[in-house]
Design an enzyme around this catalytic site. Structure first.
Site, PDB file in Angstrom:
ATOM      1  N   GLU A 117      -7.330  19.456   4.947  1.00 48.10           N
ATOM      2  CA  GLU A 117      -8.098  20.696   4.998  1.00 48.10           C
ATOM      3  C   GLU A 117      -7.182  21.906   4.982  1.00 48.10           C
ATOM      4  O   GLU A 117      -6.179  21.959   5.698  1.00 48.10           O
ATOM      5  CB  GLU A 117      -8.958  20.774   6.272  1.00 48.10           C
ATOM      6  CG  GLU A 117      -9.792  22.052   6.291  1.00 48.10           C
ATOM      7  CD  GLU A 117     -10.425  22.374   7.642  1.00 48.10           C
ATOM      8  OE1 GLU A 117     -10.273  21.590   8.592  1.00 48.10           O
ATOM      9  OE2 GLU A 117     -11.072  23.435   7.717  1.00 48.10           O
ATOM     10  N   ASP A 159       3.316  26.138  19.069  1.00 45.26           N
ATOM     11  CA  ASP A 159       3.251  27.562  18.742  1.00 45.26           C
ATOM     12  C   ASP A 159       3.868  28.334  19.904  1.00 45.26           C
ATOM     13  O   ASP A 159       3.365  28.288  21.025  1.00 45.26           O
ATOM     14  CB  ASP A 159       1.773  27.943  18.558  1.00 45.26           C
ATOM     15  CG  ASP A 159       1.584  29.416  18.218  1.00 45.26           C
ATOM     16  OD1 ASP A 159       0.449  29.811  17.926  1.00 45.26           O
ATOM     17  OD2 ASP A 159       2.579  30.177  18.238  1.00 45.26           O
ATOM     18  N   ASP A 208       4.631  31.992  21.166  1.00 43.67           N
ATOM     19  CA  ASP A 208       4.186  33.345  20.860  1.00 43.67           C
ATOM     20  C   ASP A 208       4.861  34.328  21.809  1.00 43.67           C
ATOM     21  O   ASP A 208       4.799  34.150  23.023  1.00 43.67           O
ATOM     22  CB  ASP A 208       2.663  33.369  21.039  1.00 43.67           C
ATOM     23  CG  ASP A 208       2.048  34.656  20.561  1.00 43.67           C
ATOM     24  OD1 ASP A 208       2.714  35.714  20.647  1.00 43.67           O
ATOM     25  OD2 ASP A 208       0.899  34.625  20.102  1.00 43.67           O
TER      26      ASP A 208
END
Lengths: 395, 489
Positions: A45, A110, A112
């Site tokens: 996807e 991730d 950040d």
């Protein structure tokens, strides 16, 4: 290295990027994973954020060619990669309900910069500078070591997120097949800084100190002096000194430091870790179907490209506009020569043009990093196949 | 050992191999025929055991002495296999069969599956830890759990790292006992909490922690098995003999059912308000208050409360008077009451329709069936109320802040009946309720016993005198069982 970037130029620059710079053949080579699993690329996807913030999910493609044709047509402002499903995502509506399932995906992390706002003084929110970029360096070194040495993963792709952090894509076979519970467990193992706004002391250490923590501490200690004391100047103002003092045990002045609170003897290590240790969002890593920004995708707010990071060089950033500008200059000279060759073969011409184009820009070296990563995976797959065929006694 | 040997020769089928170990993984279903009586008895007894496992696990720490004592006692008294004693064949057979029967009853919903897996895991962990070290290794081999052991040399090299990663591991332990190496995916609980040493994707598990790995395995297998069982359940449920038994089991309450009221007519309607504050469990107090305030209750509330009132001794006439007087204060006039609601009250007492004498709901039934929606006041407040609202309610009923916290902790852990028990202890000012709460009417009876102390002691003296006269009489035995809240049907 900052240049003025105007988001209004995206509609003009993005098509050029997709037509002439995006490294489609490497991208396809990556996501195909050697074609070992049938339909692995076809069942992947993608989600696109288009102009006017229109968000579309369940995009999927059958071939590299289709990808190359569609992207310049759709001109996505943002590209996210999701999971490999049981069926083609673009057909998820026609599949019998309940059977459309996310099967595999890379293990991702991730980091950040905004998660560190309580401990950095130079910037806040989406800003980053050379002073706080060190935090990313520390995060990458700690996590890369742990994922390789503790968890035995080999194929890690570190990518600049385009704005304020980095992503890690763990692409090993074993990693892609991990369950939700396993992903969560890995992320928790790697988490040391816990607590939100209301927690002052976010790192608590007690005996025995796990080898993982010791390894991480040795990385932090390497950078702490320069990063925290010099660059961040954490002892430079009353306000920031108070923040540090808030992390000390109450009875620090009585000597020797008592063990009146849990692990009171490790307060120095705890402080260093609280200021420097990587802060992960477990939820990003947990979900098999979680969508994460794709490498080589553009960040519409900064114009920067999510480029792979060479672990040997952790300090440069790139601007989309910069690349396109570089591109315009040599064009005029070679224009005629190119046009003649292009008469021969449309596709070859496109391919040739693309290879030449990105090689003329600073994007080249990042594609090289990506290439090296892909080579390593290909070699490892070959090794696996040889092992398997040896076991089966194929000759 | 000779005894078992002889048995082996006598019986000589492959089943015996299954039963030569105290503990098993329940990999193969039993293949014999059994009677329906055995079917039900085995199932009910295992259910009692699992409920004890749950209660004891929450009230004592799982590694405490009390836990061991209580669980040992229950396992023995219910005749389940225990620490590999002699003549365990029958017990092991029961263990095997009862587990599979309960799978049928508990595979149907997520809640049931979760509960069943949790208790079976706790029971398994307890029994595995009771095994001798050698038997533990035997168990691993017998069940093909091939956990690779670390070589002596590697152990030496990694000794310091191993000690720094695992709780309770010393240098001598590392040298003397096996250390296992398993892929980290098989040791997630230890990885998540960073309680294990990881190297190149493998977790290094000291011998005393191997149970965690085995449990993981156990959980995975049982979870898969339950999913498969659920799929073949329709076929099983079509058997008329089994269907009622199985559906009864999953809502099973294994104690007194309060269908025979001992105190009929002993309660007057005027007492109910006071009793609701003193001796009603929270759910009934809540329902009573709602009825008084709104002069109405919906069907679910009428059933739950109405049957409870029947259980505490209200007669049909009293019940009719009670409900009518309340409803009439609201929007319902006497005529409408007689036409519509009186019928359902008589129905509850078995005087209409099928004439089934309905039994008051057990806690299990209140918690698991018919969750309340907007405008309903039935259900279990510990299960169905928002914790904030529950907290407010408890504050209104003058429960101490620390008590409220204890209750909320139990609710968080989904131990609703224990939370209610704690409510009992706090409102009656006792440290230990002295009973295991399973039924709202039990709450009432126990409360009355406590508050009317004197009278009951006298009753007990009478009883013990009686049983001394007839030590082996069935009547005195039944009295004893009744006192313990266990039905001897």
């Amino acid at each position: 290295i900052e240049t003025y970037y105007d988001p209004a130029c995206l509609p003009d620059l993005l098509p050029i990027y997709y037509r002439r710079l995006f490294p489609f053949s490497q991208y396809y080579r990556w996501l195909r994973y050697g074609g070992v699993s049938k339909n692995y690329f076809q069942n992947r996807e993608f989600s696109f954020t288009l102009k006017y913030d229109i968000y579309v999910r369940y995009q999927s493609f059958t071939t590299q060619n289709e990808l190359e044709k569609e992207m310049p047509k759709m001109v996505p402002y943002k590209i996210d990669i999701g999971a490999v499903y049981s069926h083609r995502p673009s057909q998820h509506n026609v599949v019998k309900s309940g059977t459309f399932q996310a099967l595999e995906k890379e293990l991702v992390f991730d980091i950040d910069m905004t998660d560190y706002d309580d401990v950095r003084r130079c910037c806040s929110a989406a800003d980053i500078c050379s002073k706080c970029w060190t935090l990313m360096t520390i995060a990458i070194r700690i996590l890369d070591r742990a994922l390789r040495e503790d968890f035995g993963f080999h194929h890690l792709l570190w990518v600049y997120s385009g704005r304020r952090g980095v992503h890690c894509w763990v692409c090993d076979d074993a990693a892609r097949k991990l369950s939700v519970a396993a992903r969560a467990a890995v992320a928790e193992y790697l988490s040391l800084v816990k607590g939100g706004e209301e927690t002052v002391r976010k790192v608590v250490l007690s005996d025995p100190i796990h080898p993982f923590i010791n390894h991480s501490l040795s990385v932090v200690e390497r950078y702490f002096q320069q990063y925290a004391i010099v660059d961040q100047d954490i002892l430079g103002s009353k306000e920031s000194v108070d923040k540090v003092l808030a992390l000390l045990p109450e009875d620090i002045l009585s000597f020797p430091v008592s063990n009146s609170r849990k692990g009171g003897q490790y307060f120095d290590k705890e402080i260093m870790l609280q200021y420097c240790y990587p802060r992960l969002d477990v939820n990003v890593s947990k979900g098999v179907n979680h969508l994460l920004k794709s490498p080589f995708s553009v960040h519409p707010k900064t114009g920067r490209i999510s480029v792979p990071i060479d672990l040997k060089e952790l300090n440069t950033l790139i601007l989309l506009s910069l690349i396109c500008e570089e591109l315009e200059r040599p064009r005029a000279d070679e224009a005629e020569e190119d046009d003649m060759k292009d008469q021969e073969n449309e596709q070859e011409a496109g391919e040739r043009r693309r290879i030449r184009d990105y090689k003329r820009t600073s994007l080249a070296k990042y594609v090289k990093v990506f290439d090296r990563f892909l080579e390593a995976m290909a070699r490892s797959r070959k090794g696996e196949m040889l092992k398997k065929s040896d076991l089966q006694k194929d000759f | 050992m000779q005894f078992l040997g002889r048995r082996k020769k006598l019986i000589g089928n492959f089943q015996n191999d299954l039963y030569d170990q105290c503990l098993q993984f329940y990999g193969q279903p039993p293949l014999e025929n059994i009677s329906l009586t055995e079917f039900e008895t085995f199932a009910v007894e295992r259910l009692k055991l699992l409920k004890t496992v749950e209660n004891v696990g929450v009230s004592c720490g799982k590694s405490s002495e009390q836990y061991t004592k209580k669980l040992d006692a229950e396992i023995s008294s219910l005749n389940f296999p225990h620490r590999g004693g002699i003549s365990e064949y029958e017990k092991r057979r029961k263990d095997h069969i009862s587990h599979f029967i309960l799978r049928l009853a508990y595979c149907q919903t997520e809640d049931l599956r979760r509960w069943f897996i949790q208790q079976e895991m706790d029971l398994f962990r307890y029994r595995f830890n009771c095994l001798h070290s050698k038997h533990k290794t035997d168990f691993l081999h017998k069940n093909n759990l091939k956990y690779e052991t670390v070589s002596a040399e590697e152990k030496k090299n990694l000794k310091d790292k191993l000690i720094a990663s695992s709780y309770g591991l010393s240098g001598t332990k590392v040298e003397e006992h096996d250390v296992y190496k398993v892929p980290f995916q098989d040791a997630l609980d230890l990885v998540r909490t960073r309680k294990v040493y990881l190297l190149a994707g493998n977790a290094y598990i000291p011998h005393h922690e191997i149970v965690t790995i085995v449990l993981n395995d156990f959980r995975t297998r049982l979870s898969k098995a339950l999913a498969m069982t659920a799929r073949s359940l329709p076929a099983v449920q079509s058997d008329e003999r089994l269907q009622p038994l199985l559906s009864h089991l999953s809502h099973a309450y294994v104690g007194q059912d309060y269908s025979i009221q001992k105190n009929i007519g002993k309660i007057s309607l005027e007492q109910i308000d006071a009793l609701s504050g003193k001796s009603f469990p929270l759910c009934m107090r809540h329902l009573h208050k709602a009825l008084r305030e709104n002069h109405h209750l919906r069907h679910g509330g009428r059933m739950q409360y109405g049957l409870f009132l029947k259980g505490i001794g209200l007669t049909l006439e009293q019940a009719l008077q009670f409900w009518r007087s309340e409803f009439v204060k609201g929007k319902v006039d006497a005529d409408k009451f007689d036409k519509a609601y009186a019928y359902s009250v008589r129905h509850m007492f078995g005087k209409e329709g099928k004439r089934t004498d309905y039994t008051p709901y057990s806690c299990m039934k209140v918690i698991l069936s018919n969750p309340p929606s907007q405008g309903d006041y039935h259900g279990c407040p510990f299960r169905h109320s928002d914790p904030e609202l529950l907290k407010q309610k408890l504050q209104n009923y003058k429960v101490s802040p620390s008590g409220i916290n204890q209750i909320l902790e139990l609710v968080k852990g989904m131990h609703y009946q224990l939370a209610c028990q704690k409510y009992f202890e706090l409102t009656h000012n006792v440290e230990d309720a002295g009973f295991s709460l399973n039924h709202p009417n039990q709450y009432f009876t126990e409360s009355q016993k406590l508050l009317n102390g004197g009278r009951d002691i006298k009753k007990e003296v009478d009883m013990s005198q009686r049983s001394q006269e007839n030590p082996a009489s069935l009547w005195s035995l039944k009295m004893e069982l009744d006192r313990q809240g266990i039905s001897a049907k």
